[in-house]
Write a protein that holds these residues in place. Structure first.
Motif, PDB file in Angstrom:
ATOM      1  N   VAL A 325      14.100 -31.924 -52.371  1.00  0.00           N
ATOM      2  CA  VAL A 325      13.531 -31.311 -51.180  1.00  0.00           C
ATOM      3  C   VAL A 325      14.455 -30.226 -50.645  1.00  0.00           C
ATOM      4  CG1 VAL A 325      12.911 -31.807 -48.780  1.00  0.00           C
ATOM      5  CG2 VAL A 325      12.349 -33.443 -50.581  1.00  0.00           C
ATOM      6  N   SER A 326      13.848 -29.101 -50.269  1.00  0.00           N
ATOM      7  CA  SER A 326      14.660 -28.022 -49.718  1.00  0.00           C
ATOM      8  C   SER A 326      15.100 -28.380 -48.299  1.00  0.00           C
ATOM      9  CB  SER A 326      13.821 -26.742 -49.730  1.00  0.00           C
ATOM     10  OG  SER A 326      14.371 -25.854 -48.797  1.00  0.00           O
ATOM     11  N   GLY A 534      17.044 -38.320 -52.719  1.00  0.00           N
ATOM     12  CA  GLY A 534      17.470 -39.676 -52.375  1.00  0.00           C
ATOM     13  C   GLY A 534      16.294 -40.528 -51.974  1.00  0.00           C
ATOM     14  N   TYR A 535      16.550 -41.821 -51.866  1.00  0.00           N
ATOM     15  CA  TYR A 535      15.475 -42.769 -51.569  1.00  0.00           C
ATOM     16  C   TYR A 535      14.771 -42.452 -50.250  1.00  0.00           C
ATOM     17  CZ  TYR A 535      17.203 -45.784 -55.345  1.00  0.00           C
ATOM     18  OH  TYR A 535      17.576 -46.291 -56.556  1.00  0.00           O
ATOM     19  N   TYR A 536      15.494 -41.813 -49.322  1.00  0.00           N
ATOM     20  CA  TYR A 536      14.878 -41.503 -48.039  1.00  0.00           C
ATOM     21  C   TYR A 536      13.670 -40.574 -48.240  1.00  0.00           C
ATOM     22  CZ  TYR A 536      14.246 -39.732 -43.300  1.00  0.00           C
ATOM     23  OH  TYR A 536      13.713 -39.367 -42.091  1.00  0.00           O
ATOM     24  N   PHE A 537      13.787 -39.687 -49.203  1.00  0.00           N
ATOM     25  CA  PHE A 537      12.693 -38.747 -49.468  1.00  0.00           C
ATOM     26  C   PHE A 537      11.718 -39.294 -50.502  1.00  0.00           C
ATOM     27  CE2 PHE A 537      16.211 -36.379 -47.809  1.00  0.00           C
ATOM     28  CZ  PHE A 537      15.620 -35.635 -46.806  1.00  0.00           C
ATOM     29  N   GLY A 538      12.202 -40.156 -51.350  1.00  0.00           N
ATOM     30  CA  GLY A 538      11.322 -40.741 -52.348  1.00  0.00           C
ATOM     31  C   GLY A 538      12.107 -41.306 -53.509  1.00  0.00           C
ATOM     32  N   LYS A 549       1.753 -38.983 -53.904  1.00  0.00           N
ATOM     33  CA  LYS A 549       2.617 -39.116 -52.733  1.00  0.00           C
ATOM     34  C   LYS A 549       3.284 -37.820 -52.307  1.00  0.00           C
ATOM     35  CE  LYS A 549       4.409 -43.841 -52.728  1.00  0.00           C
ATOM     36  NZ  LYS A 549       5.554 -44.630 -53.208  1.00  0.00           N
ATOM     37  N   TYR A 550       3.764 -37.051 -53.288  1.00  0.00           N
ATOM     38  CA  TYR A 550       4.699 -35.981 -52.923  1.00  0.00           C
ATOM     39  C   TYR A 550       4.214 -34.558 -53.177  1.00  0.00           C
ATOM     40  CZ  TYR A 550       7.705 -40.094 -53.174  1.00  0.00           C
ATOM     41  OH  TYR A 550       8.231 -41.332 -53.009  1.00  0.00           O
ATOM     42  N   LEU A 551       3.261 -34.407 -54.125  1.00  0.00           N
ATOM     43  CA  LEU A 551       3.007 -33.062 -54.609  1.00  0.00           C
ATOM     44  C   LEU A 551       2.558 -32.117 -53.492  1.00  0.00           C
ATOM     45  CD1 LEU A 551       3.403 -31.680 -57.240  1.00  0.00           C
ATOM     46  CD2 LEU A 551       0.967 -31.936 -57.705  1.00  0.00           C
ATOM     47  N   ASN A 552       1.643 -32.601 -52.667  1.00  0.00           N
ATOM     48  CA  ASN A 552       1.163 -31.707 -51.616  1.00  0.00           C
ATOM     49  C   ASN A 552       1.690 -32.091 -50.238  1.00  0.00           C
ATOM     50  OD1 ASN A 552      -0.421 -30.005 -53.350  1.00  0.00           O
ATOM     51  ND2 ASN A 552      -1.671 -31.833 -53.663  1.00  0.00           N
ATOM     52  N   ALA A 553       2.722 -32.941 -50.265  1.00  0.00           N
ATOM     53  CA  ALA A 553       3.267 -33.386 -48.979  1.00  0.00           C
ATOM     54  C   ALA A 553       4.358 -32.425 -48.530  1.00  0.00           C
ATOM     55  CB  ALA A 553       3.853 -34.778 -49.129  1.00  0.00           C
ATOM     56  N   SER A 554       4.581 -32.408 -47.213  1.00  0.00           N
ATOM     57  CA  SER A 554       5.730 -31.653 -46.725  1.00  0.00           C
ATOM     58  C   SER A 554       6.740 -32.656 -46.189  1.00  0.00           C
ATOM     59  CB  SER A 554       5.299 -30.713 -45.606  1.00  0.00           C
ATOM     60  OG  SER A 554       6.452 -30.338 -44.870  1.00  0.00           O
ATOM     61  N   PHE A 555       7.998 -32.390 -46.430  1.00  0.00           N
ATOM     62  CA  PHE A 555       9.043 -33.280 -45.935  1.00  0.00           C
ATOM     63  C   PHE A 555       9.618 -32.758 -44.624  1.00  0.00           C
ATOM     64  CE2 PHE A 555       8.699 -34.047 -50.412  1.00  0.00           C
ATOM     65  CZ  PHE A 555       8.846 -35.428 -50.524  1.00  0.00           C
TER      66      PHE A 555
END
Ligand code: C2E
Ligand code: CA
Ligand code: CA
Length: 606
Positions: A325-326, A534-538, A549-555
């Protein structure tokens, strides 16, 4: 016809004629010892070989005493005592006699006592024969392996140890200095062993650079002392052109009957202990341990299972993907592809366990190519929805050495219509990376093609700072251990800050690994790292789950929700993004400059 003497004994001259006749029809040395008169006769041919006063000798024991190798004298005396005391009527032993040339040669001496009428030993008839090269190694003077087996079978003491010594890095020494020095080294090693060998022990030359020792002791302390003495002696044993060859040995020890009773078993265990000693650093002694042995055997079976998987179209291997994640805006930068393996026999195993096995066996080369292929396929699919998606792939140094990774990668990218900046290569920081020239040369093509190169587990190796200076890389992945304690240790926090500043000062991107909590994110955001993982993000997960879960999600929430929301919202957020953009531009320019300088240096070299 035999004649009797006045005392009723058979006349010795009768035997003498018989023995001298026989001596003409054999290469061995037939002897007769008239024990009662202490008169000894042996084939005169032995006088060509050893310094004998005559072929007929009075007082043979003292003559033999002068010829015997000091180490064999006691066992010889003991054998004769047993004959004279009537404890046995058979004599069979090996001993060394000094030859006229001044060295010692092994002889086998066998004989049988003929008792007189009163039952006391009267004559000993027998044969002395040279133990030939089949049994004795001419280089070291030690018995060969086949004798070890025979001696083990004939051992009279029930408990003891078999120690196998192996010269460390013998192949290298042979290669560097030539076989002549290799041989000198082996005979010096044998001499060192000989000099430290207890009276009741025997040494053998096994295959290659190995020596076996049969010791009638089981005390670990005694074996250890022996090992240390031999090692000490060897240190100053061999010199080439006035310089000592730094030479060490490792050893493995198995003990009978505790570890096993059969020769094959004991030998295999001692050898396995030797391999353990070599695997774990060399120049040491290891004792056979059943548990360690079983673990090792399991590793060997696991390596075979891995080979089966590979030959079975990589069945059992899968990839999982962990989001990257950026830090600037919480957007998805890409994913790291992480290898998984599940075996029908061993179940799911951790890569920490099976990657080293793949590396040792070279299987990492085909598996590494498979990983690149799979990861790029996936990357192409994901780039349809996230056009800038970048896939990180781990590379092992073994792959770099044994495979043409750059060439393979560029072809694989082309086949899938992917641009070079859709992939990042992670290379773990390790001693091998110190060969900067080789490494930079290897990747100069890829760097020119803007494939991102990352140093993995940064900070855990030997000379992290030197890497920053010399390697043409784009990103450092700061190891989890530097993030772990930042919340509880001010020192660790400052350390991490300096690490990040340092990387930024030479225009490298920084990825923080192993970020596990919102608190950690909040604490590190002011240090301005570039990427989070890291685990916090996934956690790493299969491709389908990752898509969902992540492809179109924003962190952005994860970054903002960490409590830095206030700082990073609005203009501060804008500033962070602008800073990040400027850094990226700076990195691009710095890299171009580095490549330009490197190509200039190459030109000067050539
Ligand atoms: P690595 O490259 O340092 O990968 C990161 C490891 O940290 C992964 O372990 C990942 O699951 C774990 N991790 C990520 N975030 C967190 C976190 O927040 N907390 C904790 N506790 N752990 C986290 P994994 O998947 O078990 O991989 C272990 C190592 O195996 C990798 O370390 C890498 O060196 C190696 N490896 C994995 N896949 C490949 C591959 O395809 N090729 C090669 N050569 N090595 C691989
Ligand atoms: Ca990695
Ligand atoms: Ca790592």
């Amino acid at each position: 016809m035999e004649k009797r003497t006045l005392t009723g004994r058979i006349d010795p001259s009768y035997f003498l004629r018989l023995v001298s006749l026989l001596n003409e029809s054999t290469d061995d040395y037939i002897y007769m010892w008239d024990i009662a008169d202490d008169y000894f006769y042996i084939s005169p041919r032995l006088m060509d070989k050893c310094d004998l006063p005559d072929s007929r000798i009075h007082g043979v024991l003292s003559v033999w005493d002068g010829l015997l190798h000091p180490k064999d004298a006691d066992s010889f005396k003991e054998s004769i005592r047993q004959l004279l005391d009537g404890e046995t009527n058979l004599h069979n032993m090996d001993y060394r006699l000094r030859t006229k040339a001044g060295d010692y040669e092994w002889f086998n001496c066998r004989g049988k006592v003929m008792p007189g009428e009163d039952g006391a030993p009267e004559y000993l008839f027998g044969v002395l024969s040279l133990v030939n090269e089949r049994y004795v190694d001419t280089l070291t003077g030690f018995f060969r392996m086949m004798r070890l087996k025979a001696d083990f079978a004939a051992r009279t003491v029930e408990t003891g140890s078999l120690v196998i010594f192996g010269v460390d890095n013998f192949k290298d020494i042979n290669e560097k200095y030539g076989w002549h020095w290799g041989n000198r080294l082996l005979s010096s090693a044998a001499a060192a062993i000989s000099a430290c060998l207890p009276e009741d022990a025997a040494a053998y030359r096994l295959d290659g650079d190995k020596f076996g020792l049969l010791l009638p002791v089981c005390s670990a302390r005694q074996v250890r002392t022996l090992f240390e003495r031999v090692s000490q002696r060897l240190l100053s044993a061999v010199s080439v052109k006035g310089r000592y060859l730094l030479c060490t040995m490792s050893a493995g020890c198995a003990q009978y009957p505790d570890d096993g009773e059969k020769y094959e078993e004991i030998y295999q265990y001692a050898e396995s202990a030797l391999h353990l000693a070599k695997r774990t650093g060399k120049n040491k002694l290891a004792f056979f341990r059943k548990e360690k042995y079983n673990d090792h055997v399991q590793l060997i079976s696991m390596r075979e299972a891995l080979l089966r998987s590979v030959s079975n179209s990589f069945r059992g291997f899968t990839l999982t993907y962990q989001p990257q994640v950026s830090c600037a805006d919480g957007s998805l930068k890409g994913a790291e592809a992480l290898l998984r393996w599940e075996s029908p026999v061993y179940g799911k195993r951790s890569p920490v366990e099976f990657i080293p096995l793949l590396e040792e066996s070279g299987l990492i080369v085909p598996v590494g190519r498979w990983v690149i292929g799979q990861a790029l396929e996936q990357c192409a699919r994901w780039r349809e929805s996230v056009p800038e998606f970048c896939m990180s792939v781990n590379l092992s140094y073994v792959q770099l050495e044994q495979d043409d990774v750059p060439d393979f990668l560029l072809k694989a990218l082309k086949e899938r219509g992917l641009p070079p900046n859709s992939v990042a290569l992670e290379i773990t920081e390790s001693g091998q990376l110190r060969d900067y020239k080789y490494f930079n040369g290897l990747f100069s093509g890829l760097a020119g093609e803007s494939v991102e190169i990352a140093i993995d587990d940064f900070g855990t190796g030997y000379s992290s700072l030197a890497y920053l200076k010399h390697l043409n890389v784009d990103l450092v992945k700061v190891d989890k251990c530097f993030v772990d304690r930042i919340l509880s240790s001010e020192y660790d926090y400052r350390f991490l800050r300096n690490l990040i500043e340092l990387a930024h000062s030479v225009a490298l991107e920084v990825c923080l690994e192993g970020v596990e909590s919102a608190e950690e994110v909040r604490a590190v955001l002011p240090l301005c790292p570039d990427v989070f993982q890291g685990y916090y993000f996934g956690r790493p997960c299969p491709a389908e789950e990752f898509s969902e879960k992540y492809l179109n999600a924003s962190f952005a929430g994860a970054v903002a929700g960490s409590g830095a929301a206030g700082e990073r919202a609005g203009t501060a957020g804008e500033t962070a993004r602008e800073l990040s953009r400027l850094r990226a531009e700076n990195r691009r320019l710095s890299k171009q400059l580095r490549l330009l300088l490197a190509s200039g240096e190459e030109g000067e070299d050539g």
